[in-house]
Enzyme design. Structure first.
Site, short mmCIF file in Angstrom:
data_model
loop_
_atom_site.label_atom_id
_atom_site.label_comp_id
_atom_site.label_asym_id
_atom_site.label_seq_id
_atom_site.Cartn_x
_atom_site.Cartn_y
_atom_site.Cartn_z
N CYS B 36 0.82 -1.21 0.00
CA CYS B 36 0.00 0.00 0.00
C CYS B 36 0.85 1.27 0.00
O CYS B 36 0.34 2.37 -0.07
CB CYS B 36 -0.99 0.01 1.14
SG CYS B 36 -0.33 -0.42 2.71
N CYS B 105 -3.47 7.47 6.33
CA CYS B 105 -2.13 7.73 6.86
C CYS B 105 -2.21 8.01 8.36
O CYS B 105 -1.33 7.60 9.13
CB CYS B 105 -1.48 8.91 6.16
SG CYS B 105 -1.09 8.58 4.43
#
Lengths: 388, 141
Positions: B36, B105
Site C-alpha cells: 500500500c 495515513c
C-alpha cells in the site's frame, strides 16, 4: 526561484505563435461556423483550414478528422462509437493493460453492457506482442485498441505491425484504434503506414490549447455519433465548434510538422543526459520502460526505498515539476496500473518518478535537477525504514 | 496532492520532527506494508511510565511522513495511558486536516504508536496491549 517544468506529458504551455493564431477568434472573428453570413463563413474557413493542418500531420484526409473536446473524448468516442455501430456483428474488444484510463474506463463500462473486453498483458518494458493480438482475435472481435506510446513509461508500441496483422486477419471487419495522444507531434505519424482506422489526439500535448482534440476516422469506418444535435462534424459530433481552440490546434500541428521535419534530437540528448546524471549520482535507481523504444521526452525511474509523492513534493520545493505513478497521486492505495503491468513490485511502483522534457527545457535546467535530486533522495532514504 | 495539503502538513513533511532510530528502544512498532506504499516504524523510550523519547522512520507519501511527525510530537513526554488515547482523528486535526484519501495515513500513525506501546508492554510486563489489533490487514490488500 526559477521554476523548472518537466511534466510536458501532462500538459504543455501554449506556444506563443499558437496563442497569437487563436487570438482573433475570440472577439473579432467570433462567428458561428454554421452561420451563413460573413461572420460565420470566416470562422468556417478557419475551422476547415485547421482540419487540413491536423490531417496533414498524420497523413489523413481532412474529412477524416472529427474535432472533439480532447483526447479523453476522442477515446470514448472511438470505443463507444465502434462498439455500438457494430454490436450486431460481434461484441469483443481487444485492448491492453497499460492503456490510459480514458480507454480502460469506457471499456469497463462497455463490459457492463454486454461487450467482452480482452485486456492483453505487456512485457517488462511495456511492449505489446503483436502475436498476442493476432491470437486473441476471434469471429466476434469488432475492435482492437492499442496505444501508440504509453504516457507514463514512454514505451512506443509496434502499431504498424499490429495494424498490418489486424487488417490481414480482420479483413475489414475489425476496426483498429490507437490512442496517439502522447505521440502526435512527437513522432512522425502516417495513419496509412500505421494501418489504423481510428486515432485519438489532443492539442494540449503539442503546445496547443486545452479542451480541444480530434479523432481520426478512416473513410468507411462504421461509427455511431458521439453527440446528437445540430449536425456539426458531419453529424458525428454535434455542438458549435470550439473555433479558437480548433484554430490553435491547427497551428500547433503546422509547427509540429516543422519540428518533425527538422529532425532535431535536442530533447533526446537532454533526456539521456538526465538519465546518465541520475544513474551516476544515485545508487539503487531503475529505469522503467524500454531503453530505446521510448519517447524522446520521457524518463521514468523508480527510486528504491522512497515513495514517489514524497520525491515529487521535495522536487516541487525546489521549483521542479514532475509526476509520479505512486498510489498517492491517484486517490487510491494502488500504484499505477502501468507500472504493475510491467511487473514492478509494489514498493518500486510506489517509488516512481516521471520526468518529461519539452520545447523549453534547457541543459541548465537538466543540470540543476541532476544536482538537486541526489540530496532529496538521500534525505528521504535517511527517513526510510526500508533502507538498511 | 500538495494542493490540498494544509500548511501544517507541509511544514511537518518538510521538516519532520523526531526522525531516526533509538538503538536501545524499550518498544518498537512497525505497521503498513510496501503493497500500500506506507510503512511506519516507531521507537519509544519509556521511563517511569512516561514516553521520554520517540523516533520514527517512514516510507510513504507527504501525509504519511507528516502524520508520523505529528503523532510522535503529540505523545512525546506523555504517559502510556495518555499516549493510548491518541486517535487518528486527533493527529489529523492537529495537522489542520488531511485530504479524505489520506486519512488512512493518520490511521497508520495511530497504529504505529499503539504497536510500539504494545511491544513495550509485552517486553516489560509480558502482556501486550489489550483489546487492540493493528489495522494492518484491512489497510493492506
Amino acid at each position: 526561484m526559477k521554476r523548472i517544468y518537466l511534466d510536458y506529458a501532462a500538459t504543455t504551455p501554449v506556444h506563443p505563435d499558437v496563442a497569437a493564431a487563436m487570438q482573433p477568434y475570440f472577439s473579432e472573428k467570433f462567428g458561428n461556423p454554421s452561420s451563413l453570413h460573413s461572420f460565420g463563413q470566416e470562422a468556417r474557413r478557419a475551422v476547415e483550414k485547421a482540419r487540413e493542418d491536423v490531417a496533414a500531420l498524420i497523413g489523413a484526409l481532412p474529412e477524416e478528422i472529427i474535432f472533439t473536446s480532447g483526447g479523453t473524448e476522442a477515446n470514448n468516442f472511438a470505443l463507444n462509437g465502434v462498439a455500438y455501430a457494430n454490436e450486431k456483428k460481434g461484441n469483443k474488444i481487444i485492448t491492453t493493460a497499460i492503456e490510459h484510463h480514458a480507454i480502460l474506463e469506457p471499456c469497463h463500462f462497455l463490459k457492463t453492457r454486454g461487450f467482452e473486453i480482452t485486456c492483453l498483458p505487456v512485457d517488462k518494458f511495456g511492449l505489446i506482442d503483436p502475436e498476442l493480438v493476432w491470437h486473441s482475435i476471434t469471429e466476434k472481435t469488432i475492435l482492437v485498441s492499442v496505444m501508440h506510446a504509453n504516457n507514463e513509461i514512454g514505451t512506443v508500441e509496434p502499431i504498424a505491425e499490429i495494424g498490418a496483422r489486424v487488417k490481414r486477419q480482420g479483413a475489414g471487419k475489425i476496426s483498429f484504434h490507437t490512442d496517439a495522444v502522447q505521440t502526435v507531434g512527437m513522432l512522425p505519424i502516417d495513419v496509412n503506414k500505421l494501418g489504423v482506422d481510428l486515432l485519438s489526439m489532443s492539442a494540449h500535448k503539442l503546445y496547443g490549447p486545452k479542451g480541444v482534440g480530434a479523432l481520426y476516422v478512416r473513410k468507411g469506418t462504421r461509427l455511431n455519433p458521439f453527440l446528437r444535435g445540430g449536425g456539426q462534424e458531419r453529424n458525428r459530433r454535434a455542438s458549435t465548434e470550439n473555433v479558437p481552440g480548433i484554430v490553435g490546434f491547427g497551428q500547433a500541428c503546422v509547427m509540429a510538422a516543422q519540428r518533425l521535419a527538422s529532425d532535431d534530437n535536442r530533447i533526446k540528448l537532454l533526456r539521456d543526459r538526465l538519465l546518465a546524471g541520475i544513474m551516476k549520482n544515485i545508487p539503487d535507481v531503475v529505469l522503467n520502460g524500454h531503453p530505446n523504444l521510448r519517447l524522446d521526452k520521457n524518463l521514468n525511474i523508480s527510486v528504491k526505498y522512497v515513495e514517489g509523492e514524497a520525491l515529487l513534493l521535495n522536487l516541487d520545493f525546489e521549483g521542479i515539476a514532475v509526476s509520479t505513478g505512486s498510489a498517492c497521486s491517484s486517490g487510491t492505495l494502488d500504484p499505477s496500473h502501468v507500472l504493475l503491468a510491467i511487473g514492478l513490485p509494489h514498493e518500486l511502483a510506489h517509488g516512481s518518478i516521471r520526468f518529461t522534457l519539452g520545447h523549453w527545457t534547457t541543459a541548465e535546467e537538466i543540470d540543476r535537477v541532476i544536482a538537486v535530486f541526489p540530496k532529496i533522495v538521500e534525505k528521504l532514504r535517511q527517513m526510510s525504514p526500508l533502507k538498511k | 496532492m500538495a494542493g490540498s495539503y494544509s500548511d501544517k502538513v507541509m511544514d511537518h513533511f518538510r521538516n519532520p520532527r523526531n526522525v531516526g532510530e533509538i538503538p536501545d528502544a524499550d518498544g518498537i512498532g512497525q505497521v503498513g506494508n510496501p503493497v500500500c506504499g506506507d510503512i511506519m516504524k516507531v521507537y519509544i523510550k519509556v521511563k517511569d511510565n512516561i514516553i521520554t523519547d520517540i523516533k520514527f522512520k517512514t516510507f510513504g507519501c507527504g501525509a504519511a511522513i507528516a502524520t508520523s511527525s505529528m503523532a510522535t510530537e503529540l505523545i512525546k513526554g506523555k504517559t502510556i495511558e495518555e499516549a493510548l488515547k491518541l486517535t487518528n482523528r486527533a493527529v489529523a486535526d492537529a495537522l489542520d486536516g488531511l485530504p479524505p484519501v489520506k486519512m488512512h495515513c493518520s490511521v497508520l500513525a495511530e497504529d504505529a504508536i499503539k504497536s510500539a506501546i504494545d511491544d513495550y508492554l509485552k517486553k516489560s510486563t509480558g502482556v501486550g496491549l489489550q483489546g487492540w489489533t493493528t489495522h494492518n490487514e484491512e489497510h493492506g490488500h
